[in-house]
Scaffold this active site. Structure first.
Site, short mmCIF file in Angstrom:
data_model
loop_
_atom_site.label_atom_id
_atom_site.label_comp_id
_atom_site.label_asym_id
_atom_site.label_seq_id
_atom_site.Cartn_x
_atom_site.Cartn_y
_atom_site.Cartn_z
N ASP A 85 28.57 44.22 40.71
CA ASP A 85 28.78 42.79 40.93
C ASP A 85 29.44 42.64 42.30
OD1 ASP A 85 27.75 41.69 38.58
OD2 ASP A 85 29.63 42.02 37.47
N CYS A 135 29.69 45.36 36.40
CA CYS A 135 29.54 44.53 35.19
C CYS A 135 29.77 45.42 33.97
CB CYS A 135 28.13 43.93 35.15
SG CYS A 135 27.76 43.14 33.55
#
Ligand SMILES: [Ca+2]
Ligand SMILES: [Ca+2]
Ligand SMILES: [Ca+2]
Ligand SMILES: [Ca+2]
Ligand SMILES: [Ca+2]
Ligand SMILES: [Ca+2]
Ligand SMILES: [Ca+2]
Ligand SMILES: [Ca+2]
Ligand SMILES: [Ca+2]
Ligand SMILES: [Ca+2]
Ligand SMILES: [Ca+2]
Ligand SMILES: [Ca+2]
Ligand SMILES: [Ca+2]
Ligand SMILES: [Ca+2]
Ligand SMILES: [Ca+2]
Ligand SMILES: [Ca+2]
Lengths: 151, 151, 151, 151, 151, 151, 151, 151, 151, 151
Positions: free
Chosen positions: B56, B49
């Protein structure tokens, strides 16, 4: 059927209690003397995270073997609603609800599964049990589907 | 079968490319002239991220109708691995992978579904499509199960 | 019922054909003149990866609208068995089987979905379609569950 | 609620620890004295295969009965993130995480299920358990769906 | 990490062993001394029916608690591949694989579930177990979905 | 492999026995001396309701631990087919099949689950068990999905 | 409600018709003039394979838009029962039933899905459609789960 | 087959009994002397809420091990129909049905699961068991899917 | 990457907005010019029933094709949280959220599915769509499982 | 919010209407002018078979696009309850409910799916649609799982 008439929450409308402590938990006399198990599923539970102030959500499943009293489901719904603005960790909320029910209806045995929605992609489930099940009590698995992430 | 021998990634071992730009995407000549659809499912995708620096994760499904080239799955796996330390939003990563594949193998048509793991309890899915499917191309739904929260 | 008696594979035992080219694909006269769709599901398909020499496995689903001939399922099973030692990419195998069936029974229309087991965690599915479905032909989705990785 | 204020990871942002040894695992005082079980599901785990250098992925489920401390989920997520560039076999990673948690929070009992994504079509699951569950502790099955290959 | 370097199958390419007897089953030293359970799922198994000469297919699940050695999954895949042209009944194949693994890695305990594809509409499953599980070993159900016929 | 050659039903074609009493149940010598469990799933069972004369249908699952003999699946299919015109209640058919198998192959232990299609919206399932399972025999649940009515 | 009284099969008991030709298909006047769709699901269908003489089983789903008549479900059940000793291929049976229903109740439109149990591991599904659906008729997918082999 | 002829409900038509007390529960002599378990699933149960006067609905599953008598399913359906206008709480209805069956057929053991439809979003399940199962009786889980709320 | 730095909600902590009108909906510049679809799943939505004052819960799924802006998921979560004490009917809430998002990010197209938890056993779902999807936009079904009552 | 105050059924208690004709169907003014779709799922519907006098049960799903009025769910529940002693065929009941709703709230478009519980093992589903959906109305499939018989 006198055991029904002291129930005012079931038919009437009640404002949401402000906090768990202020919630009244109505109960009905147990209609059956032999031991049996009751399961209450509450997929609509929400409380507040004590650190971030953000809402938390959970799917709750309560199993108990009644002695003298059974929980009335509308009263149970109002009691759960009293957590709407209550701040505490998943562990404290789940065990707290279990222990409050034990104080209110004094069951032979009770357990509560708290299946909380994930934060940061990690859900936390809490499983609490009070007392020992009566000899020979049939207790099916709660069988709540495990958290499956994505894909 | 000359179309196989230029393939060195399939049999051999390759270090993970440091970034998407540095990744080489090997391809094989398309063995079939009539139009058809290929689906690649990559349940093991991870990137970073850009704001929080946290990892992520996503389940990716690529559908495409090859013209002259087909994607070699091991090369595709290495290319996806190049995102391991790459920072970008879900939308940018998903469409970026789709557009890179289009540049590499110049398909008749391509689409990519990015099914990202939730943050704060909310998952984001991204669906990108390049070009118009050839007339009469059979395109089954990707059918990735919807995100079910809890309960 | 003369259309049945020329069928020798159904009742008898046959050795596995050594290769797809050597396989004979028995057929039966189409018992119904109006257009309809037949689906054959073959969950037990295996061939060889041309590069690594290792076995590949797939779940195949063939949909077709017969004209003069229908595929006899035991003959179809023997024909698929002829790929056991045949080396080719997923794309080539899947489209090749579809095209062979078209040559053998000359259907109004045919499509084949090849759902291959993953390598390096990435499965490849191949969808090939021959011809245009007859006007008004009812074609249900193949509905093969998507690959779900783990969790 | 003093047990919350020493928690700095939950609200703040933290860079990913470079390795498991460098990761700090924050903990919160156990809010409930009676025995109960906590389940943490981490579908987003990735480490490195020590032989091929390629990424490995897994879905982890940790069950434990807390004594004095409970694991804070954001700290747990950061600790798992510290495996991103760590090379070891599935068995070593899974049992290692279980044993590290035991050292950090000294639970009454703990078990960890590691459900790894397949390589060469074969997934490996690892199930490790530390200590004996407290008398009468309710321990539901982890119920993670089995690996279904294709079809 | 000396326990990894004697492994040549994992990174390299190996021809398929001609028969189970000729297959070499590489193993790695057990990285964890406490008892734990490993599960290997092999959805891509095929052998030959000794009477009809036709291919048989099965989904195999092996559970074992390692003592000194763990099975290396690529070696396990090659060993299973050695059954490709081997003729025997489902019962003999399944128990035979279990007993061969016991001889090779001498586990504390092992069991194998063989879930064979149907013939004449009737699938046969074979469940074999060697030894008694170590005290307190956590053994989750294999949970392979039952055969559902049609509808 | 002498244990196979006395089997004439497997390869050949046999007319359907007229009744259960007339059905011959071929068997094969048990290839493995250690105790193990075999499961036979027969989703295609039909008999006649003794009162209404209408067809009844059921999904049967037989689990048994063989001693000297194993059931040959084609013989088992022919034996089940002998019930096609046989009139009896679900309870009698299910326990009768279990007891006949016990007489024929004298297993260490056997159980049969009969999952009958509903009449008047109510399905009846029958679960019969003969003998006590050998010490340490692994017996997975039959796991046949429960009847779900509609919705 | 005179449209009900000519129905004698619904309440009474009827012997199974010996063959499809001998079966009488009772019908009831259509109670609704606007176009609508009716779905009949028959999971209990069995006929005979014309070559092997062995029983075949199928799960049938009929969708139709009634004009003047609707099929009475008990009459439909008796008519399907008339196939119990009837020999024909899956394709002929399925289309034959569809065409017989068209002759009996002359619907605006009708389709039938025949989902047959596998032989040699390969199930055959047959999809037949008669006429064109009335303008604006809502026709949901039959949604019968695809055949899943094993694992 | 004398045990069948005293059965008049199965073939004939019977009006719905006005109340549980007025319902006659026909029974058939137990056809099998060895202990076995019977499961009756009744997804179509409805009674009246004693407080609101509104209809309540439930999915009932009865398991029992017969001694001298088995429940005839049509009689069971008529008996359940007698609750259509009967007012009582879920707990009382469920245990009441279980106890009535015990009085009527005097089984070795019996249990009943009542899975009631939700009110105010909260479903209540009731699990009642009478007697101790005979030694060695095989009792599969009822496996009724848990209530899933939405999403 | 200037498009990220104006985002203060993502990393920081924000108190829950008191009402929808007071909620600020942060947005990020669209990183991709070609048309694509984004799906946001919010399983944790709660508002108040305007008549009974009791809490209502819903599972929301928003699909939109961004033009200049994409919704930032944490801002979206805070905006949804602003409904916690807001009273309105399911229809008004669902369409209201859709229309607010349209005003905030001016997408090419947007739709919202509101899957509300049942009251009195009856759930209400609301499906609202704004604008016409861009030519050739790929829009997968939301696929949220239908409400299944019990059994 | 004047549109709520004329609603007396929602908060209060109402006796069950004796028949569909006597049932009053309360409605609320449509809160949103743009076209949208509402889905009502009623898993608890029961009526009487006109020939046998026995209860029939169904799972109903109503989809409609409101013009000036929306159906109030408690009023809808009471209206459905009015069929409890009403005798008619599945087709008549389902289309009748659809047509009554059309008369009461005059929607832009409406459809109803009636998924009836089986009799004699055969369930009947009825799908009725009134009017043509407004241009661009998003109408997701009802997705009610198909009837699965047993196994
Ligand atoms: Ca259990
Ligand atoms: Ca996953
Ligand atoms: Ca999250
Ligand atoms: Ca949910
Ligand atoms: Ca793999
Ligand atoms: Ca479709
Ligand atoms: Ca499979
Ligand atoms: Ca277990
Ligand atoms: Ca079935
Ligand atoms: Ca069990
Ligand atoms: Ca149901
Ligand atoms: Ca078969
Ligand atoms: Ca559709
Ligand atoms: Ca409700
Ligand atoms: Ca679609
Ligand atoms: Ca029935």
């Amino acid at each position: 059927m006198d055991r029904y008439d002291r129930l005012n929450q079931l038919g009437a409308q009640n404002p949401l209690p402000a906090s768990p402590d202020e919630a009244v938990l109505e109960r009905v006399a147990n209609p059956c003397d032999a031991p049996y198990m009751v399961r209450l599923v509450a997929p609509e539970f929400t409380s507040i995270c004590p650190v971030t102030g953000q809402p938390d959500f959970a799917h709750l499943v309560v199993d108990y073997s009644p002695k003298d009293w059974i929980v009335e489901s509308k009263a149970f719904k109002l009691f759960l609603g009293s957590y709407r603005n209550h701040g505490d960790f998943h562990e404290a909320c789940t065990t707290g609800i279990g222990q409050r029910l034990v104080r209110e209806i004094d069951p032979l045995w009770l357990r509560i599964g708290g299946y909380w929605y994930p934060r940061g992609g990690i859900p936390i489930d809490v499983f609490y049990q009070h007392g020992t099940p009566p000899e020979g009590l049939w207790i099916p698995d709660q069988g709540v589907p495990p958290y499956r992430g994505r894909g």
